[in-house]
Structures are given as C-alpha cells and as structure tokens.
Design a protein around this motif. Structure first.
Motif, PDB file in Angstrom:
ATOM      1  N   ARG A  41      46.755  22.695   8.548  1.00  0.00           N
ATOM      2  CA  ARG A  41      46.456  23.884   9.342  1.00  0.00           C
ATOM      3  C   ARG A  41      45.580  23.537  10.535  1.00  0.00           C
ATOM      4  O   ARG A  41      45.773  24.060  11.639  1.00  0.00           O
ATOM      5  CB  ARG A  41      45.841  24.948   8.445  1.00  0.00           C
ATOM      6  N   ALA A  42      44.627  22.622  10.355  1.00  0.00           N
ATOM      7  CA  ALA A  42      43.775  22.189  11.469  1.00  0.00           C
ATOM      8  C   ALA A  42      44.606  21.468  12.524  1.00  0.00           C
ATOM      9  O   ALA A  42      44.370  21.635  13.725  1.00  0.00           O
ATOM     10  CB  ALA A  42      42.656  21.282  10.953  1.00  0.00           C
ATOM     11  N   ILE A  88      37.961  27.229   7.963  1.00  0.00           N
ATOM     12  CA  ILE A  88      39.314  27.656   7.626  1.00  0.00           C
ATOM     13  C   ILE A  88      39.285  28.115   6.164  1.00  0.00           C
ATOM     14  O   ILE A  88      38.902  27.333   5.277  1.00  0.00           O
ATOM     15  CB  ILE A  88      40.342  26.528   7.819  1.00  0.00           C
ATOM     16  N   VAL A 107      35.698  20.745  11.302  1.00  0.00           N
ATOM     17  CA  VAL A 107      36.523  21.670  10.522  1.00  0.00           C
ATOM     18  C   VAL A 107      36.094  21.593   9.070  1.00  0.00           C
ATOM     19  O   VAL A 107      35.962  20.495   8.516  1.00  0.00           O
ATOM     20  CB  VAL A 107      38.023  21.300  10.635  1.00  0.00           C
ATOM     21  N   LEU A 121      47.489  22.110  13.458  1.00  0.00           N
ATOM     22  CA  LEU A 121      48.175  23.099  14.281  1.00  0.00           C
ATOM     23  C   LEU A 121      47.245  23.727  15.329  1.00  0.00           C
ATOM     24  O   LEU A 121      47.710  24.248  16.340  1.00  0.00           O
ATOM     25  CB  LEU A 121      48.747  24.223  13.403  1.00  0.00           C
ATOM     26  N   LEU A 122      45.954  23.667  15.077  1.00  0.00           N
ATOM     27  CA  LEU A 122      44.984  24.362  15.921  1.00  0.00           C
ATOM     28  C   LEU A 122      44.328  23.485  16.989  1.00  0.00           C
ATOM     29  O   LEU A 122      43.876  23.997  18.010  1.00  0.00           O
ATOM     30  CB  LEU A 122      43.887  24.976  15.046  1.00  0.00           C
ATOM     31  N   PHE A 123      44.250  22.184  16.727  1.00  0.00           N
ATOM     32  CA  PHE A 123      43.512  21.295  17.623  1.00  0.00           C
ATOM     33  C   PHE A 123      44.432  20.223  18.197  1.00  0.00           C
ATOM     34  O   PHE A 123      45.420  19.851  17.581  1.00  0.00           O
ATOM     35  CB  PHE A 123      42.332  20.648  16.886  1.00  0.00           C
TER      36      PHE A 123
END
Length: 140
Positions: free
Chosen positions: A22-23, A116, A86, A25-27
């Motif tokens: 998930r991280a 998260i 994160v 996808l964000l960074f």
C-alpha cells in the motif's frame, strides 16, 4: 517523495507485506529497512528477513530493501534523503506507542510519519503472535 518503512520484521508477516504494498502505491520510492531494536532480541536472522522482504517486493519496482544496525532512525533518514516514515497501525495500542516516536522524529529532524491502518483481516497479526503460534506447531 521517498519514504522509509522501518521495522524489526521479526518475522515478516502478511501485515507487513500489506503495508509495504500500500505504501508503494502512495510514494515515489519506499525503502523497507530492517532496523535493530535494543529492546528486542532477534529470533529470525537478519539475512532471512531481508530475503523475505525482497521476495515480497519482487514485483514492486519502487521498493528497495536495506538494513540499519546502529544509530537513530532519523540519522538513517538524513543520510538517505528520506522525509517520511511509514508505520502500520492495528489499533489504539499501536498509536499510543507510535505517536510519541513520530513526535520525537519530527522534533529531532523534521521527519514526518504517515500512518497506514492495518487491513481489518490482518489487524490481529503481529510478529510476536506469529512466532508463538509457530513455536507451538501451528500454521500462522
């Protein structure tokens, strides 16, 4: 933006893998880093943890895997041009532990923390619980 996903990862769990994905996808880039923790005795060799993290990230082109065995997390961030940490949180107990560290990292070096929330299906999983179940012959 570069982000650091630190932890002892002792052992790596499905929860860790979920937060890493998930991280990613964000960074722009995520460095997942096995950190030493003076308060914990490692059960799984660091080399094995690194191998498991590399396998988990094999299809994630923006993830690198590293280890850091001494000094503060913010020192690692400074040396590697990382401004965001994160952290996965399973619930309020995790936040009570994580928020003071996040505040200290910001105070010491301006490093922000991005929380998260754990996938509800994995929120009960912890490295300690996985180890305990495994030691008793269960399949976590």
């Amino acid at each position: 933006m570069r982000a650091l996903f630190p932890g002892s990862f002792d052992p790596v769990t499905q929860g860790h893998e979920d937060i890493l994905r998930r991280a990613a996808l964000l960074f722009d880039e995520v460095v997942v880093c096995v950190m030493s923790n003076a308060g914990k005795t490692g059960r799984v060799p660091v080399a094995e943890r690194l191998e498991r993290l590399r396998a988990a990230a094999v299809d994630l082109g923006n993830v690198t895997v590293d280890a850091h065995t001494g000094g503060l997390l913010v020192d690692y961030c400074g040396r590697n041009s990382i401004d965001v940490v994160v952290r996965g949180v399973r619930g309020v107990a995790d936040l009570h532990y994580e928020v003071p560290m996040a505040r200290m990292n910001h105070e010491l070096a301006g490093v922000e923390t991005f929380f998260i929330a754990a996938d509800p299906a994995l929120g009960h999983v912890s490295s300690t619980l996985v180890t305990t179940v495994g030691q008793q012959g269960g399949a976590p």
